[in-house]
Design a protein around this motif. Sequence first.
Motif, mmCIF file in Angstrom:
data_model
loop_
_atom_site.group_PDB
_atom_site.id
_atom_site.type_symbol
_atom_site.label_atom_id
_atom_site.label_comp_id
_atom_site.label_asym_id
_atom_site.label_seq_id
_atom_site.Cartn_x
_atom_site.Cartn_y
_atom_site.Cartn_z
ATOM 1 N N SER A 91 0.833 -1.193 0.000
ATOM 2 C CA SER A 91 0.000 0.000 0.000
ATOM 3 C C SER A 91 0.875 1.253 0.000
ATOM 4 O O SER A 91 1.913 1.288 0.658
ATOM 5 N N TYR A 93 0.203 5.281 0.969
ATOM 6 C CA TYR A 93 -0.862 6.012 1.652
ATOM 7 C C TYR A 93 -0.502 7.463 1.938
ATOM 8 O O TYR A 93 0.673 7.848 1.964
ATOM 9 N N GLN A 115 -5.478 5.336 0.822
ATOM 10 C CA GLN A 115 -4.362 4.521 0.374
ATOM 11 C C GLN A 115 -4.659 3.904 -0.974
ATOM 12 O O GLN A 115 -5.815 3.677 -1.331
ATOM 13 N N THR A 138 -7.670 4.284 5.008
ATOM 14 C CA THR A 138 -6.775 3.684 5.994
ATOM 15 C C THR A 138 -6.818 4.552 7.241
ATOM 16 O O THR A 138 -7.064 5.763 7.158
#
Length: 178
Positions: A91, A93, A115, A138
């Motif tokens: 990920s 983010y 994200q 997130t």
Amino acid sequence: MSKHKILSRALFAVLAGATAFGAQAAQDTGFYAGAGAGQSQIDEHAYDDEDTAFSVFGGYQFNRWFGLEAGYADFGKLKPDVAGTSLEASSVYLTAVGTLPFTEKFSGYAKAGFQRWDLDTAIPGLAGTGDDSGTDPTYGVGLQYSFTDAFALRAEYSRFEVEDADLDLAQLQARFDF
């Protein structure tokens, strides 16, 4: 209420609180960067596994109570309960970080943002598009202890939503302020 509306309201509250306190805190500003290691965990659909995870992050602390942070998290390789394909996830983010100082050296923080996740394969049986990448919310909480003005340790627990599944990440992080 949808998770996007809840996240938007939480971000607004963090921003409003940081702005209210911003005039009082001219110190504690600047860039920071760090890295973390810990454990990722998924318990969704055919997957119930944990693996070692790593992250790198950087941000800007606008004042003692508010900052913005960007980062990358590698969740490792997560195996299915039964026969099937292992899942590798990562990920990128961007989050708003609200900090609550308890003492001069010890503080708590909460972060929320968005994200861009990437899977090496789609999660079988997951409701939604079945894509192997996408954008979702997130959020997380943590504690930070500053040993010096330039070095702190953080313990953080974060959740990364992936369509209708949740990837959790618990880690210990080192933060360096510039």
